[in-house]
Write a protein that holds these residues in place. Sequence first.
Motif, mmCIF file in Angstrom:
data_model
loop_
_atom_site.group_PDB
_atom_site.id
_atom_site.type_symbol
_atom_site.label_atom_id
_atom_site.label_comp_id
_atom_site.label_asym_id
_atom_site.label_seq_id
_atom_site.Cartn_x
_atom_site.Cartn_y
_atom_site.Cartn_z
ATOM 1 N N ARG A 13 21.673 29.446 -8.170
ATOM 2 C CA ARG A 13 20.761 28.368 -7.778
ATOM 3 C C ARG A 13 21.515 27.046 -7.690
ATOM 4 N N GLU A 14 22.396 26.822 -8.699
ATOM 5 C CA GLU A 14 23.161 25.576 -8.682
ATOM 6 C C GLU A 14 24.053 25.496 -7.442
ATOM 7 N N HIS A 15 24.655 26.633 -7.089
ATOM 8 C CA HIS A 15 25.516 26.644 -5.907
ATOM 9 C C HIS A 15 24.712 26.456 -4.624
ATOM 10 N N ALA A 16 23.565 27.128 -4.559
ATOM 11 C CA ALA A 16 22.747 27.053 -3.343
ATOM 12 C C ALA A 16 22.116 25.672 -3.206
ATOM 13 N N GLY A 17 21.860 25.032 -4.350
ATOM 14 C CA GLY A 17 21.230 23.717 -4.322
ATOM 15 C C GLY A 17 19.718 23.800 -4.100
ATOM 16 N N VAL A 18 19.195 25.019 -4.010
ATOM 17 C CA VAL A 18 17.746 25.229 -3.881
ATOM 18 C C VAL A 18 17.343 26.439 -4.730
ATOM 19 N N ASP A 19 16.064 26.446 -5.168
ATOM 20 C CA ASP A 19 15.517 27.599 -5.893
ATOM 21 C C ASP A 19 15.348 28.790 -4.956
ATOM 22 N N GLU A 20 14.809 28.479 -3.769
ATOM 23 C CA GLU A 20 14.580 29.560 -2.808
ATOM 24 C C GLU A 20 14.549 28.988 -1.408
ATOM 25 N N GLU A 21 14.730 29.888 -0.447
ATOM 26 C CA GLU A 21 14.656 29.470 0.949
ATOM 27 C C GLU A 21 14.205 30.672 1.771
ATOM 28 N N THR A 22 13.548 30.408 2.861
ATOM 29 C CA THR A 22 13.083 31.490 3.734
ATOM 30 C C THR A 22 13.936 31.485 4.990
ATOM 31 N N ALA A 30 19.413 45.164 0.643
ATOM 32 C CA ALA A 30 19.570 44.031 -0.268
ATOM 33 C C ALA A 30 21.009 43.513 -0.214
ATOM 34 N N MET A 31 21.950 44.449 -0.074
ATOM 35 C CA MET A 31 23.359 44.076 0.036
ATOM 36 C C MET A 31 23.610 43.180 1.252
ATOM 37 N N ASP A 32 22.949 43.519 2.362
ATOM 38 C CA ASP A 32 23.095 42.695 3.570
ATOM 39 C C ASP A 32 22.640 41.257 3.297
ATOM 40 N N VAL A 33 21.517 41.114 2.577
ATOM 41 C CA VAL A 33 21.000 39.782 2.258
ATOM 42 C C VAL A 33 22.010 39.021 1.410
ATOM 43 N N PHE A 34 22.562 39.731 0.411
ATOM 44 C CA PHE A 34 23.548 39.107 -0.476
ATOM 45 C C PHE A 34 24.740 38.598 0.324
ATOM 46 N N GLU A 35 25.215 39.428 1.259
ATOM 47 C CA GLU A 35 26.406 39.047 2.043
ATOM 48 C C GLU A 35 26.109 37.901 3.008
ATOM 49 N N ARG A 36 24.906 37.925 3.616
ATOM 50 C CA ARG A 36 24.541 36.871 4.555
ATOM 51 C C ARG A 36 24.403 35.504 3.866
ATOM 52 N N THR A 37 24.075 35.552 2.563
ATOM 53 C CA THR A 37 23.866 34.284 1.847
ATOM 54 C C THR A 37 25.059 33.955 0.945
#
Lengths: 80, 80, 153, 153
Positions: A13-22, A30-37
């Motif tokens: 979260r600290e790295h992303a700078g946001v709690d969540e995003e759509t 799920a692995m694809d999501v992890f890699e894309r983000t």
Amino acid sequence: MKTITVRYFAIFREHAGVDEETLSLDVTSAMDVFERTRARHGSSEPTGHCKVAINDEMAEWSSGVNDGDTVLLFPPVAGG
Amino acid sequence: MKTITVRYFAIFREHAGVDEETLSLDVTSAMDVFERTRARHGSSEPTGHCKVAINDEMAEWSSGVNDGDTVLLFPPVAGG
Amino acid sequence: MFEISENDIAIDALREQMKDPGAGGYCVFEGRVRNENEGRMVERLEYEVYEPLAVKEGERVLEEAQQRFPYLLAFCVHRSGLLEIGDCAVWVGVAAAHRDEAFQACRYIIDEIKVRLPVWKKEHYAGGDSGWVNCERCASVLRQSKDQNGKGS
Amino acid sequence: MFEISENDIAIDALREQMKDPGAGGYCVFEGRVRNENEGRMVERLEYEVYEPLAVKEGERVLEEAQQRFPYLLAFCVHRSGLLEIGDCAVWVGVAAAHRDEAFQACRYIIDEIKVRLPVWKKEHYAGGDSGWVNCERCASVLRQSKDQNGKGS
């Protein structure tokens, strides 16, 4: 393309700078999501001690994601 | 003959009917004392789980006893 | 029963609940914030907990312990938020007929809680900096990645 | 520190003493009087303790645990006298840097305390009779011996 809500925890979260995003993502697992983000959550070792949940259920990295799912990305835990 | 004070605990005390008694005994070891007082403490298995102390120090059944010693006879313990 | 608590764990109240006339053994474990970790002086600690899944997984751990080491009662409470040195971060209590089940169930619960729950611990050090426990490797990967890619996309 | 107590064990006060800023793990065991033993309903319990030797041997057990599983603090209190169902008969608390030493030292202490101290337990059963735990074999030997020799000389 699927609409996926991604939630980040702790150091992610600290790295992303946001709690969540759509996001609109062309992903299957799920692995694809992890890699894309990856650039956001800042980790390149998904198969390590990180964990993933989909819609508030613990999941495998190989689990499929559907349009509208929320994917939770967990860095290595440290309870107790 | 040696003057030995014998102290009985728990079931041994109940059997002996006294906390302690001072006896004149022709004995060499703690084991001898145990055997001489068998009719009082009511046990025939000294090498089992019973224990012995001499003058408030844990001892072996083979430990020697001297004139004036106090021998403590402990039936099987059950702490906790 | 498993709970996440934002406030001091009410240990006396928990102990009162651990009474059963058939219980011969009662084992408690408290994890406390210590002043040192891996050679660094720790000043305070922060727990982030994702409560919905932490509770679900915590309940599952208690059920597994029940299967392996049948007990009469077991409770576990884990803190979230900011903790000071000496504070109780996690409390596990097990009452069982005999001491062996009490010890083994208690140990099983704390061991699993530590590695399976979505809980993260940030240590605040004497020097003013801080770090997520178990995440330093991730962080160093990030730093390299940011150095290479600029401000991380 | 090892103590024999004729009164209720002051658990809250003991817990207060178990504080150390270097302690990350704190393990407690309480042995309680249960309502049943080997199939018989127990109504209350009586502990006879030979205090001078019990304290000496108890202290020795704490030192041995310290050698094997280095801890920061350890206390043990054992009751003497009459106890009711649910009462705490023995309390062991260990604070250590990490949970493994805390659990192992606590387990070592209670296991040794149970078999080495000059402590005897008399159970009072629902039917009104009573028996010394672990001494029934001795007692039966006595009864035979008395039957053979008259009133035991």
